[in-house]
Design a protein around this motif. Structure first.
Motif, PDB file in Angstrom:
ATOM      1  N   ARG A  67      31.725 -19.832  68.702  1.00  0.00           N
ATOM      2  CA  ARG A  67      33.149 -19.877  68.409  1.00  0.00           C
ATOM      3  C   ARG A  67      33.585 -21.264  68.429  1.00  0.00           C
ATOM      4  NH1 ARG A  67      33.128 -14.604  71.381  1.00  0.00           N
ATOM      5  NH2 ARG A  67      33.335 -16.046  73.350  1.00  0.00           N
ATOM      6  N   SER A  68      34.130 -21.743  67.334  1.00  0.00           N
ATOM      7  CA  SER A  68      34.728 -23.356  67.419  1.00  0.00           C
ATOM      8  C   SER A  68      35.908 -23.392  66.978  1.00  0.00           C
ATOM      9  CB  SER A  68      33.583 -24.132  66.471  1.00  0.00           C
ATOM     10  OG  SER A  68      33.505 -23.533  65.210  1.00  0.00           O
ATOM     11  N   LEU A  69      36.289 -24.628  66.495  1.00  0.00           N
ATOM     12  CA  LEU A  69      37.891 -24.514  66.191  1.00  0.00           C
ATOM     13  C   LEU A  69      38.282 -23.417  65.090  1.00  0.00           C
ATOM     14  CD1 LEU A  69      40.031 -26.593  66.576  1.00  0.00           C
ATOM     15  CD2 LEU A  69      39.474 -27.912  64.301  1.00  0.00           C
ATOM     16  N   HIS A  70      39.452 -23.115  65.536  1.00  0.00           N
ATOM     17  CA  HIS A  70      40.104 -22.151  64.547  1.00  0.00           C
ATOM     18  C   HIS A  70      40.303 -22.681  63.101  1.00  0.00           C
ATOM     19  CE1 HIS A  70      41.072 -21.147  68.610  1.00  0.00           C
ATOM     20  NE2 HIS A  70      41.233 -19.957  68.415  1.00  0.00           N
ATOM     21  N   ARG A  71      40.342 -21.814  62.278  1.00  0.00           N
ATOM     22  CA  ARG A  71      40.880 -22.007  60.885  1.00  0.00           C
ATOM     23  C   ARG A  71      41.412 -20.886  60.060  1.00  0.00           C
ATOM     24  NH1 ARG A  71      37.946 -21.090  56.056  1.00  0.00           N
ATOM     25  NH2 ARG A  71      36.061 -19.896  56.630  1.00  0.00           N
ATOM     26  N   LEU A  72      42.574 -21.297  59.212  1.00  0.00           N
ATOM     27  CA  LEU A  72      43.284 -19.943  58.491  1.00  0.00           C
ATOM     28  C   LEU A  72      42.650 -20.180  57.112  1.00  0.00           C
ATOM     29  CD1 LEU A  72      46.856 -20.339  59.678  1.00  0.00           C
ATOM     30  CD2 LEU A  72      45.142 -18.563  60.309  1.00  0.00           C
ATOM     31  N   THR A  73      42.452 -19.016  56.600  1.00  0.00           N
ATOM     32  CA  THR A  73      41.785 -18.968  55.103  1.00  0.00           C
ATOM     33  C   THR A  73      42.960 -18.764  54.201  1.00  0.00           C
ATOM     34  OG1 THR A  73      41.479 -16.521  55.391  1.00  0.00           O
ATOM     35  CG2 THR A  73      39.685 -17.989  56.032  1.00  0.00           C
ATOM     36  N   ARG A  74      42.428 -18.982  52.795  1.00  0.00           N
ATOM     37  CA  ARG A  74      43.624 -18.922  51.972  1.00  0.00           C
ATOM     38  C   ARG A  74      43.322 -17.931  50.932  1.00  0.00           C
ATOM     39  NH1 ARG A  74      46.663 -23.823  51.240  1.00  0.00           N
ATOM     40  NH2 ARG A  74      45.758 -25.224  52.410  1.00  0.00           N
ATOM     41  N   ARG A  75      44.195 -17.399  50.076  1.00  0.00           N
ATOM     42  CA  ARG A  75      43.947 -16.516  48.930  1.00  0.00           C
ATOM     43  C   ARG A  75      43.497 -17.467  47.822  1.00  0.00           C
ATOM     44  NH1 ARG A  75      48.763 -14.549  51.365  1.00  0.00           N
ATOM     45  NH2 ARG A  75      48.623 -12.261  51.856  1.00  0.00           N
ATOM     46  N   GLU A  76      43.166 -16.575  46.717  1.00  0.00           N
ATOM     47  CA  GLU A  76      42.830 -17.361  45.469  1.00  0.00           C
ATOM     48  C   GLU A  76      43.978 -18.316  44.978  1.00  0.00           C
ATOM     49  OE1 GLU A  76      42.654 -13.862  45.815  1.00  0.00           O
ATOM     50  OE2 GLU A  76      40.403 -14.158  46.502  1.00  0.00           O
ATOM     51  N   ASP A  77      45.136 -17.759  45.086  1.00  0.00           N
ATOM     52  CA  ASP A  77      46.412 -18.607  44.681  1.00  0.00           C
ATOM     53  C   ASP A  77      46.725 -20.002  45.665  1.00  0.00           C
ATOM     54  OD1 ASP A  77      47.581 -17.318  46.821  1.00  0.00           O
ATOM     55  OD2 ASP A  77      49.135 -16.595  45.622  1.00  0.00           O
ATOM     56  N   GLY A  78      45.910 -20.027  46.718  1.00  0.00           N
ATOM     57  CA  GLY A  78      46.201 -21.209  47.799  1.00  0.00           C
ATOM     58  C   GLY A  78      47.006 -20.881  48.778  1.00  0.00           C
ATOM     59  N   SER A  79      47.860 -19.861  48.831  1.00  0.00           N
ATOM     60  CA  SER A  79      48.610 -19.392  50.024  1.00  0.00           C
ATOM     61  C   SER A  79      47.602 -18.964  51.273  1.00  0.00           C
ATOM     62  CB  SER A  79      49.693 -18.351  49.401  1.00  0.00           C
ATOM     63  OG  SER A  79      48.951 -17.030  49.135  1.00  0.00           O
ATOM     64  N   PRO A  80      48.294 -19.061  52.223  1.00  0.00           N
ATOM     65  CA  PRO A  80      47.523 -18.494  53.611  1.00  0.00           C
ATOM     66  C   PRO A  80      47.370 -16.923  53.406  1.00  0.00           C
ATOM     67  CG  PRO A  80      49.582 -19.698  54.201  1.00  0.00           C
ATOM     68  CD  PRO A  80      49.597 -19.678  52.765  1.00  0.00           C
ATOM     69  N   ARG A  81      46.425 -16.711  53.931  1.00  0.00           N
ATOM     70  CA  ARG A  81      45.963 -15.039  53.736  1.00  0.00           C
ATOM     71  C   ARG A  81      46.566 -14.195  54.681  1.00  0.00           C
ATOM     72  NH1 ARG A  81      39.654 -13.712  53.270  1.00  0.00           N
ATOM     73  NH2 ARG A  81      40.027 -14.281  51.144  1.00  0.00           N
ATOM     74  N   CYS A  82      47.118 -15.005  55.958  1.00  0.00           N
ATOM     75  CA  CYS A  82      47.815 -14.326  57.123  1.00  0.00           C
ATOM     76  C   CYS A  82      49.028 -13.541  56.515  1.00  0.00           C
ATOM     77  CB  CYS A  82      48.334 -15.272  58.093  1.00  0.00           C
ATOM     78  SG  CYS A  82      49.058 -14.646  59.358  1.00  0.00           S
ATOM     79  N   VAL A  83      49.194 -12.230  56.992  1.00  0.00           N
ATOM     80  CA  VAL A  83      50.380 -11.370  56.629  1.00  0.00           C
ATOM     81  C   VAL A  83      51.332 -11.404  57.639  1.00  0.00           C
ATOM     82  CG1 VAL A  83      49.069 -10.327  54.891  1.00  0.00           C
ATOM     83  CG2 VAL A  83      49.039  -9.399  57.246  1.00  0.00           C
ATOM     84  N   ALA A  84      51.022 -12.262  58.662  1.00  0.00           N
ATOM     85  CA  ALA A  84      51.943 -12.512  59.966  1.00  0.00           C
ATOM     86  C   ALA A  84      52.127 -10.845  60.667  1.00  0.00           C
ATOM     87  CB  ALA A  84      53.318 -13.039  59.386  1.00  0.00           C
ATOM     88  N   CYS A  85      51.285  -9.993  60.944  1.00  0.00           N
ATOM     89  CA  CYS A  85      51.311  -9.145  61.509  1.00  0.00           C
ATOM     90  C   CYS A  85      51.363  -8.933  62.961  1.00  0.00           C
ATOM     91  CB  CYS A  85      49.971  -8.329  61.153  1.00  0.00           C
ATOM     92  SG  CYS A  85      48.347  -8.795  61.907  1.00  0.00           S
ATOM     93  N   MET A  86      51.242 -10.175  63.556  1.00  0.00           N
ATOM     94  CA  MET A  86      51.273 -10.752  64.871  1.00  0.00           C
ATOM     95  C   MET A  86      50.210  -9.889  65.534  1.00  0.00           C
ATOM     96  SD  MET A  86      54.011 -12.353  64.837  1.00  0.00           S
ATOM     97  CE  MET A  86      55.646 -12.455  63.953  1.00  0.00           C
ATOM     98  N   MET A  87      49.194  -9.414  65.127  1.00  0.00           N
ATOM     99  CA  MET A  87      48.016  -8.910  65.927  1.00  0.00           C
ATOM    100  C   MET A  87      47.387 -10.100  66.713  1.00  0.00           C
ATOM    101  SD  MET A  87      47.812  -5.526  65.365  1.00  0.00           S
ATOM    102  CE  MET A  87      46.242  -5.399  66.037  1.00  0.00           C
TER     103      MET A  87
END
Length: 172
Positions: A67-87
């Motif tokens: 487990r190293s540094l965190h990263r956020l993934t993107r959708r195909e359109d370039g926007s963040p994949r995160c849906v802000a569900c707060m989980m």
């Protein structure tokens, strides 16, 4: 129950144990010095000698599950994949994740994060945020272990910083 006889003269002196410890330490020192000298002149004994990595010139091979540094993934359109569900924010035992959600223009996507901060100075790298994410938006597979800074403010990674981080390249 046997009666306590007390310490003998030699046990109270501790001299034999000190000599044994010095002999053990000295033997390790001289054996490692010999093996290092042989290595410097080009003779390598397989599996022998100290395991010294000359960081940063030499890098250890990292385990694939590290487990190293965190990263956020993107959708195909370039926007963040995160849906802000707060989980991830909810499950974090260190409370190092802070998310602010907003409504998304796309009706298929309910929310998106306008702010997503991770304070790595507080993070314990447990990986619960990765496990809790229902859309695989956060990962800890960057392979980056070099994120030391001189200030606490620089340890807070914001949304843009987390989106810029690339995954580790698979060796193969």
């Amino acid at each position: 129950m046997a009666a306590d006889k007390g310490l003998t003269f030699w046990q109270r002196l501790y001299l034999p144990e000190i000599i044994k410890g010095m002999a053990l330490t000295g033997s390790h020192f001289f054996i490692n010095l010999l093996l290092l000298s042989l290595r410097l002149i080009g003779i390598r004994l397989k599996g022998k000698g100290p395991v010294t990595i000359r960081y940063p010139e030499e890098r250890r091979e990292l385990a694939p599950r590290l487990r190293s540094l965190h990263r956020l993934t993107r959708r195909e359109d370039g926007s963040p994949r995160c849906v802000a569900c707060m989980m991830c924010e909810t499950v974090c035992p260190a409370y190092c994740i802070y998310i602010v959600a907003a409504e998304h223009a796309d009706p298929d996507i309910e929310k998106y994060p306008i702010r997503f901060d991770i304070d790595l100075g507080v993070c314990v790298f447990c990986g619960y945020c990765v496990e809790a994410c229902p859309v695989d938006a956060i990962r800890m597979d960057s392979g980056s272990l070099d994120f030391a800074t001189y200030s606490r403010e620089d340890m807070i990674y914001k949304l843009d910083d987390l989106l810029k981080i690339e995954p580790a390249r698979a060796k193969g």
